[in-house]
Design an enzyme around this catalytic site. Structure first.
Site, mmCIF file in Angstrom:
data_model
loop_
_atom_site.group_PDB
_atom_site.id
_atom_site.type_symbol
_atom_site.label_atom_id
_atom_site.label_comp_id
_atom_site.label_asym_id
_atom_site.label_seq_id
_atom_site.Cartn_x
_atom_site.Cartn_y
_atom_site.Cartn_z
ATOM 1 N N GLY A 294 0.820 -1.219 0.000
ATOM 2 C CA GLY A 294 0.000 0.000 0.000
ATOM 3 C C GLY A 294 0.848 1.261 0.000
ATOM 4 O O GLY A 294 1.929 1.309 -0.601
ATOM 5 N N SER A 295 0.364 2.242 0.741
ATOM 6 C CA SER A 295 0.966 3.571 0.688
ATOM 7 C C SER A 295 2.410 3.628 1.164
ATOM 8 O O SER A 295 3.084 4.630 0.944
ATOM 9 C CB SER A 295 0.146 4.532 1.549
ATOM 10 O OG SER A 295 -1.203 4.492 1.150
#
Lengths: 571, 392
Positions: A294-295
């Protein structure tokens, strides 16, 4: 009466007396002959037979090497124990055997089954790995059908704290999991052999000669620091309970050397007592399992764009809250409107990072990820170590490239992710990781420029500041840089789950000159909060605070420093 | 006038055969040492006490010596008078032991009666009584025995009953020993040779038949003929005994150093004591023990001969009977240990572990010493020409 006349008193059968006496003495003479035959003539044959039955060659167990943490504290040691053997064909009192089985926790049913079906067998392990006190108690019960065998048992002082990492051995002292398995060849000794005299019941009564001395295995020192390991274990366990998470993993790295200082997982198991345990508890998720990061990969995209000149330092990015790529939409949770580069990471804007990523060729982004070690095993030599997945850039479409920039479409292990962050921590130099202690990393590799790395690190400091996604990652007295990730769990072909997440946080401190990198992943927190900044960041904060305290790292955050100490501040 | 110590005390002197006494003392001592050596580990296992068996055997020996001392004081005429009564008592004991709940069963045989903590094998008592009974019998029926066509056969009738009762225990070994004793005494008393030959033949056929019909006896015979064929089962005991002899070699492993007694040799401290001796004391010890038993037999016969010459016919017969008993039983035990004879559970006189056996053997020796005493006493009193009682 004269003695000479005694003949008259006799029965008249003196001859017969002589015959009987002669017969008896002849019988005695035959005994002499037979004795001479047995003890002189036939001696060698009989002595050979004697040796065949009383001498035996038995194995002498070799001590398995200890596993120690970097401080020299034992994580795995071998202790002498006994195995209790049942010889059904020699049992005198089955009632007693049942009593003994009871002491050992062996069911009476099993004994009855043996009594019924294998009563003429001569060797059955009743129970292996019995502690010496109990074995002695059983020995005093004097049952002919019970024997003993010396052995060594592995004991793990750190218990479940280091269980996943250290692993364990089987009853034959062969490493099955973890370090025990990975370094089995070094740890295991070579059992010796000795010739012994056994009595008629098979008990060893004397050693005749050592045929081969056992060679003890070598000790192994790990880069793990038990203090950190314990701290991390405790905090992670607490977080899993508070957030009602399915699982969690955490890795602490030395940012300068790439040494793994701690690697913990939840749920945990106690390697000293593995009864009724499912193999899934043994998984060292931090090293073996992968997830979509993810981020947490956004800083790398930003850094690659800066190094590649795809984005200007002072550039502002328009976001609008969504971004159409081909026919699909990239969304942010809010409309952040116009963001500077720091804002992009601070707010973790998918739209902005996608826009930046789509400026570069697919190969360039792929290369960046690939050089960070994604899709390649981290190489710590742990059994079953994950490689993760990084699809080839030739198959990427625009949308795939966009999603890859915010961490979907590729998978990494917690260890791989922590390792990638060493590049951010050490001014652009990516370190290899190691479970063995070392002073220096010979395989360090520059992947980003010093200047841009420092720039991005400063951006990541904003993440924990007011308005950032991970204010709860702060460590009092220290500057912290890090990045959150809140990743929807993939459900295979059905796409992504709407309710299940990985909460992730990867960070480093002190941010002025990072010494340690910690990556935290909490799988499926279900108590309400699921954001990386709310679930994983607090764990980071507590563990990092502990690490910095344990190693006595000087604080680098001025506003919270007492005035006197500020003068000593060098960093 | 010089008077002896005993005369001064006005105690009747006792004249035992000193060689016999010495031989017995030597056998008791050697036996005790080997019993101790072969039972230390067993004591630990069965009673948790190393000295469990040595201590008990010491008590057996002391009791045997006390009993023997008392028996020495009983004139032979008493034995002669009560020999028939004693025989009947022995028969009753043989029946009693078979009654369930009274006899003690060990390894499938009911042979023992427990008396005041000491197990007595009834057959041992019967052997002793048989000697006394037979010695009296041949004296009473001397004419019939030497002249009648069926004299010898008739005299053996009670022993058929004894043998039958012993076989019900079952104890073929003791039956054989008792029949040998009885026949030996008959032979010496002048039984007619033709009858005697028939008797021997009949006994041999009977024993052969008994072995043939009983699978376990037959197995012992085959094991005896080739113990190595089934060394782990039927031949096990004998193989272990033979190995003990081989291990011992010329000089033995040294007292206490034997391995065979450590749960290889079954009954190491009782029936197979001789094998333990062979292993620990070697051929040297074996020859010494065989010599001691030979000497024992020879001395007992010498005592018998003296008694015969002194006209004490009952005493003489008793001594011969005891000589045959000790000689035959020692031979059988040692022969079994060496694989010279098929395995029979029979103790080594004066040496094997066991209270009952020790008491009976000591009593038997005491009776022989009494025989020797009565001969000497007669000579002394006759030589001095004085009455038996010297007045103060």
């Amino acid at each position: 009466m004269d003695f000479g006349h005694d003949k008259t008193q006799e029965s008249g059968f003196e001859g017969r007396r002589t015959v009987i006496l002669a017969l008896l003495l002849f019988a005695m003479l035959s005994l002499v002959i037979k004795a001479v035959y047995l003890q002189v003539v036939d001696k060698h044959f009989l002595q050979k037979r004697a040796r065949q039955q009383y001498s035996d060659i038995v194995s002498v167990p070799a001590y398995r090497g200890q596993i120690k943490d970097r401080q020299g504290e034992a994580l795995a040691i071998s202790t002498p124990i006994q195995a209790v053997i049942l010889k059904p064909n020699k049992v005198e009192d089955w009632g007693k055997v049942k009593e003994i089985a009871d002491l050992l926790g062996v069911s009476t049913k099993k004994i009855q089954a043996i009594q019924r079906h294998s009563a003429n067998k001569s060797f059955i392990y009743l129970k292996r790995q019995v502690n010496p006190d109990l074995a002695e108690k059983i020995r005093l019960m004097n049952e002919a059908g019970i024997g003993f065998e010396k052995a060594l048992k592995r004991f793990y002082p750190a218990g479940e704290v280091a269980g996943h990492l250290v692993g364990f051995t089987n009853v034959d002292d062969v490493g099955l999991e973890g370090i025990e398995r990975a370094y089995d060849a070094i740890l295991k000794g070579q059992p010796g052999k000795k010739k012994v005299i056994k009595d008629g019941k098979g008990h060893i009564i004397n050693d005749l000669e050592i045929i081969r001395e056992p060679i003890a295995g070598q000790d192994l020192t790990l880069s793990i620091d038990n203090r950190i390991q314990y701290l991390a274990y405790r905090e992670l366990k607490k977080a899993v309970i508070e957030n009602q998470a399915a699982a969690a993993a955490l890795v602490v790295l030395d940012a300068k050397t790439g040494e793994v200082l701690a690697a913990v997982n939840q749920p945990a198991f106690n390697p000293n007592n593995r009864q009724r345990l499912n193999a899934k508890y043994y998984r060292n998720r931090a090293i073996i399992d992968v997830f979509e990061p993810g981020s947490t990969v956004k800083p790398f995209v930003m850094l690659a764009a800066l190094d590649g000149g795809y984005v200007g330092v002072d550039e502002k990015i328009e976001t609008h809250g969504f971004y159409r790529v081909k026919r699909r939409l990239v969304r942010d949770t809010h409309n952040y409107k116009t963001l500077d580069l720091t804002g992009v990471l601070k707010k973790s804007s998918n739209v902005a990072i996608s826009k930046i990523a789509l400026r570069m060729p697919a190969e360039f982004l792929w290369n960046t990820y690939q050089r960070l070690g994604f899709g390649v095993s981290a190489g710590v030599g742990f059994p079953g170590e994950a490689r993760g997945r990084l699809p080839d850039f030739q198959g990427w479409g625009k949308f795939e490239q966009a999603t890859l920039s915010f961490g979907y479409g590729l998978s990494v292990s917690v260890l791989q992710l922590a390792r990638a962050y060493t590049a951010l921590a050490d001014d652009g130099v990516l370190h290899s990781v190691s479970l063995l202690p070392r002073k220096k990393d010979d395989q360090a590799e520059r992947v980003f420029s010093i200047e841009n790395t420092r720039r991005v690190r400063r951006m990541l400091e904003a993440v924990v500041e007011k308005g950032g996604t991970a204010t709860r990652a702060r460590v009092p007295g220290y500057r912290v840089a890090g990045k959150t990730g809140t990743v929807k769990k993939s459900e295979g072909r059905k796409g992504y789950s709407k309710h299940n997440y990985f909460a992730v946080f990867v960070g480093m401190a002190p941010a002025s000159n990072p010494r340690y990198v910690i990556a935290v992943m909490v799988d499926d927190p279900s108590a309400g909060d699921y954001y990386g900044g709310l679930v994983a960041a607090p764990v980071f904060s507590k563990v990092m605070a502990g690490v910095l305290r344990v190693y006595g790292v000087s604080p680098d955050r001025e506003e919270s420093m007492p005035v006197l100490l500020m003068k000593n501040e060098t960093e | 006038m010089k008077i002896s110590f005993f005369e001064a005390l006005d105690i009747r002197p006792f004249y035992p055969d000193k060689t016999l006494l010495g031989v017995c003392a030597a056998l008791l001592l050697m036996g005790y040492l080997i019993v101790a050596s072969s039972s230390l580990h067993l004591g630990v296992k069965t009673a948790g006490d190393v000295f469990h068996y040595p201590l008990r055997q010491m008590i057996h020996i002391v009791l045997g010596l006390i009993g023997g001392g008392l028996i020495c004081m009983i004139p032979m005429s008493v034995w002669q008078r009560y020999s028939r009564v004693l025989f009947i008592i022995a028969l009753v004991l043989l029946i009693v032991v078979l009654i369930p709940g009274i006899g003690v069963k060990v390894n499938g045989s009911i042979r023992w009666i427990s008396l005041a903590g000491i197990r007595i094998q009834v057959s041992e008592v019967v052997k002793l009584v048989s000697v006394l009974y037979m010695a009296g019998y041949v004296l009473r029926y001397q004419q019939q025995l030497q002249k009648s066509d069926y004299g010898a056969i008739k005299s053996l009738a009670p022993f058929i009953l004894v043998g039958a009762l012993l076989l019900m225990e079952p104890d073929l070994g003791s039956a054989v020993v008792i029949v040998v004793i009885a026949m030996g005494i008959l032979f010496l008393a002048g039984a007619r040779l033709k009858q005697f030959a028939w008797l021997i033949l009949a006994a041999l056929v009977l024993v052969a038949l008994l072995i043939w019909v009983s699978p376990y006896r037959w197995a012992r015979i085959t094991a005896f003929l080739d113990p190595w064929a089934d060394a782990r089962n039927t031949g096990f005991q004998l193989v272990q005994a033979l190995i003990a002899f081989g291990q011992g070699g010329l000089f033995g492993l040294g007292l206490g150093n034997g391995i065979q007694k450590l749960f290889y040799l079954p009954e190491a401290h009782t029936d197979f004591l001789f094998s333990v001796l062979a292993e620990e004391c070697g051929l040297l010890g074996v020859l010494l023990v065989i010599s001691l038993f030979s000497l024992l037999v020879w001395r007992i016969f010498a005592v018998g001969r003296q008694a015969e010459q002194a006209g004490q016919r009952f005493n003489a017969n008793v001594a011969y009977g005891m000589g045959i008993w000790f000689g035959f039983q020692a031979f059988v035990n040692m022969g079994v240990n060496m694989g010279l004879l098929p395995t029979k559970g029979i103790t080594l006189p004066l040496m094997s572990y066991g209270g009952g056996s020790m008491l009976v053997m000591c009593a038997a020796i005491a009776i022989v010493l009494r025989v020797s005493h009565e001969v000497q006493e007669k000579q002394v009193t006759q030589a001095k020409g004085v009455v038996r009682w010297k007045s103060a």
